[in-house]
Design an enzyme around this catalytic site. Structure first.
Site, PDB file in Angstrom:
ATOM      1  N   TRP A   1       2.656 -42.119  60.677  1.00 31.31           N
ATOM      2  CA  TRP A   1       1.535 -42.885  61.227  1.00 31.31           C
ATOM      3  C   TRP A   1       1.831 -43.460  62.609  1.00 31.31           C
ATOM      4  CZ3 TRP A   1      -0.763 -46.258  56.639  1.00 31.31           C
ATOM      5  CH2 TRP A   1      -1.481 -45.417  55.780  1.00 31.31           C
ATOM      6  N   LYS A   2       3.093 -43.382  63.018  1.00 34.30           N
ATOM      7  CA  LYS A   2       3.490 -43.938  64.330  1.00 34.30           C
ATOM      8  C   LYS A   2       3.014 -45.393  64.441  1.00 34.30           C
ATOM      9  CE  LYS A   2       3.576 -39.285  66.020  1.00 34.30           C
ATOM     10  NZ  LYS A   2       3.483 -38.345  67.107  1.00 34.30           N
TER      11      LYS A   2
ATOM     12  N   HIS B   1      13.241 -38.988  65.795  1.00 31.61           N
ATOM     13  CA  HIS B   1      11.965 -38.450  66.285  1.00 31.61           C
ATOM     14  C   HIS B   1      12.018 -38.347  67.811  1.00 31.61           C
ATOM     15  CE1 HIS B   1       7.725 -38.089  67.264  1.00 31.61           C
ATOM     16  NE2 HIS B   1       7.549 -37.665  66.033  1.00 31.61           N
TER      17      HIS B   1
ATOM     18  N   GLU C   1       9.986 -39.054  70.035  1.00 32.03           N
ATOM     19  CA  GLU C   1       9.490 -40.245  70.750  1.00 32.03           C
ATOM     20  C   GLU C   1      10.558 -41.316  70.815  1.00 32.03           C
ATOM     21  OE1 GLU C   1       5.876 -40.741  68.489  1.00 32.03           O
ATOM     22  OE2 GLU C   1       5.070 -38.916  69.406  1.00 32.03           O
TER      23      GLU C   1
ATOM     24  N   GLU D   1      10.321 -30.033  65.240  1.00 30.07           N
ATOM     25  CA  GLU D   1       9.139 -30.523  65.955  1.00 30.07           C
ATOM     26  C   GLU D   1       9.263 -30.200  67.443  1.00 30.07           C
ATOM     27  OE1 GLU D   1       6.915 -33.819  63.680  1.00 30.07           O
ATOM     28  OE2 GLU D   1       8.321 -34.756  65.041  1.00 30.07           O
TER      29      GLU D   1
ATOM     30  N   GLY E   1       1.242 -33.987  69.348  1.00 33.67           N
ATOM     31  CA  GLY E   1       0.093 -34.727  69.876  1.00 33.67           C
ATOM     32  C   GLY E   1      -0.668 -33.987  70.962  1.00 33.67           C
TER      33      GLY E   1
ATOM     34  N   SER F   1       1.060 -31.050  65.936  1.00 30.55           N
ATOM     35  CA  SER F   1      -0.350 -30.662  65.910  1.00 30.55           C
ATOM     36  C   SER F   1      -0.763 -29.911  64.644  1.00 30.55           C
ATOM     37  CB  SER F   1      -0.707 -29.846  67.160  1.00 30.55           C
ATOM     38  OG  SER F   1      -0.556 -30.669  68.315  1.00 30.55           O
TER      39      SER F   1
ATOM     40  N   GLY G   1       1.324 -36.052  62.263  1.00 31.14           N
ATOM     41  CA  GLY G   1       1.028 -37.274  63.013  1.00 31.14           C
ATOM     42  C   GLY G   1      -0.457 -37.566  62.987  1.00 31.14           C
ATOM     43  N   GLY G   2      -1.148 -37.233  64.086  1.00 30.91           N
ATOM     44  CA  GLY G   2      -2.570 -37.548  64.267  1.00 30.91           C
ATOM     45  C   GLY G   2      -3.448 -37.282  63.053  1.00 30.91           C
TER      46      GLY G   2
HETATM   47  P1  PGA Z   1       1.186 -34.719  65.701  1.00 28.15           P
HETATM   48  O1  PGA Z   1       2.573 -35.528  65.563  1.00 28.15           O
HETATM   49  O2  PGA Z   1       0.864 -34.170  64.347  1.00 28.15           O
HETATM   50  O3  PGA Z   1       0.186 -35.784  66.131  1.00 28.15           O
HETATM   51  O4  PGA Z   1       1.392 -33.673  66.720  1.00 28.15           O
HETATM   52  C1  PGA Z   1       3.620 -35.042  64.785  1.00 28.15           C
HETATM   53  C2  PGA Z   1       4.840 -35.942  64.867  1.00 28.15           C
HETATM   54  O5  PGA Z   1       5.087 -36.512  65.951  1.00 28.15           O
HETATM   55  O6  PGA Z   1       5.580 -36.098  63.898  1.00 28.15           O
END
Ligand code: PGA
Length: 252
Positions: A9-10, A94, A96, A166, A172, A212, A233-234
């Site tokens: 969920w970030k 991750h 990020e 990833e 994203g 994605s 994620g999203g």
């Molecule tokens: P995303 O993110 O599905 O929004 O691309 C995946 C993630 O960062 O784990």
């Protein structure tokens, strides 16, 4: 092996929206079989979500933790705290975290060791940038990340790791890796694990894909031999979409 579908969920959701998500999600996943479903919300939501997912098939994970178990580390969260609040999994490394918070393979390696020591299952994230892919460096980058992050990790523990491939360019961006692109890397990771450990271990470790993922691409990705789940994620922020992703081969 059972596929693992995890929601990342970030830095999204609050108590109210997350409880509403869980209540709806529980209805949508009733018919889903043979999946391990994990939700990784922000730290402030862990306790509430733990309570609202008791006696369901939903498991709890965190998005990060510190490698020390306790002490003078203002603002950090420990493995003991995550266990205490009901986590079974923790996302580590991750992209990020690596990109915005300067996490290195060495730090991720220490975190994995602490996670195992405290009976938390790490979801280790690795992946290349677009520039590295365009320069044909993908497999080299993956190899380095994997070898460095798994340094001195015992073969008794490694069976509980989940590896998330990833590609950074797919996170994203709406632009997922094709099933073939992902499978090439997943197969490479599995071969590397078999080289570092052995065949038995390597064939039992789940290697999941993230970047994605949506309802429209999950099925083709999951059809690949070495793709054993997804980190989403999203699309995991909407209970219906995430339930459809979890039930990619069930009728929901
Ligand atoms: P995303 O993110 O599905 O929004 O691309 C995946 C993630 O960062 O784990």
């Amino acid at each position: 092996m059972k596929s693992l579908i995890a929601a990342n969920w970030k830095m999204n959701m609050d108590i109210k929206s997350s409880i509403s998500f869980i209540n709806n999600f529980k209805k949508y996943i009733k018919k889903i079989k043979n999946k391990e479903i994990v939700i990784c919300p922000s730290f402030t939501l862990l306790n509430k979500i733990n309570e609202s997912t008791k006696n369901t098939k939903i498991k709890l994970g965190a998005q990060n933790m510190h490698f020390e178990e306790e002490g003078t580390f203002t603002g950090e969260i420990s493995a003991l705290m995550l266990k205490d609040v009901g986590c079974e999994y923790v996302i580590l490394g991750h992209s990020e975290r690596r990109q915005y918070f300067n996490e290195t393979d060495d730090m991720v390696n220490k975190k994995i060791k602490t996670a195992f020591k405290n009976n938390l299952k790490p979801i280790l994230c690795i992946g290349e940038t677009l520039e590295q892919r365009n320069n044909n460096k993908t497999l080299k980058i993956i190899k380095n990340q994997l070898i460095n992050c798994l340094k001195n990790i015992d073969e008794n523990e490694i069976k509980n790791i989940v590896i998330a491939y990833e590609p950074i360019w797919a996170i994203g961006t709406g632009k997922n890796a094709t099933p073939q692109q992902a499978e090439e890397v997943h197969k490479f990771i599995r071969e590397l694990l078999s080289h570092i450990y052995n065949n038995k271990i390597s064939s039992n470790v789940r290697i999941i894909y993230g970047g994605s993922i949506k309802e429209s691409n999950i099925k083709d990705l999951m059809a690949m031999k070495n793709i054993n789940g997804a980190l989403v994620g999203g699309a995991s922020l909407n209970p219906k979409s995430f339930a459809c992703i979890c039930g990619f081969n069930n009728s929901t």
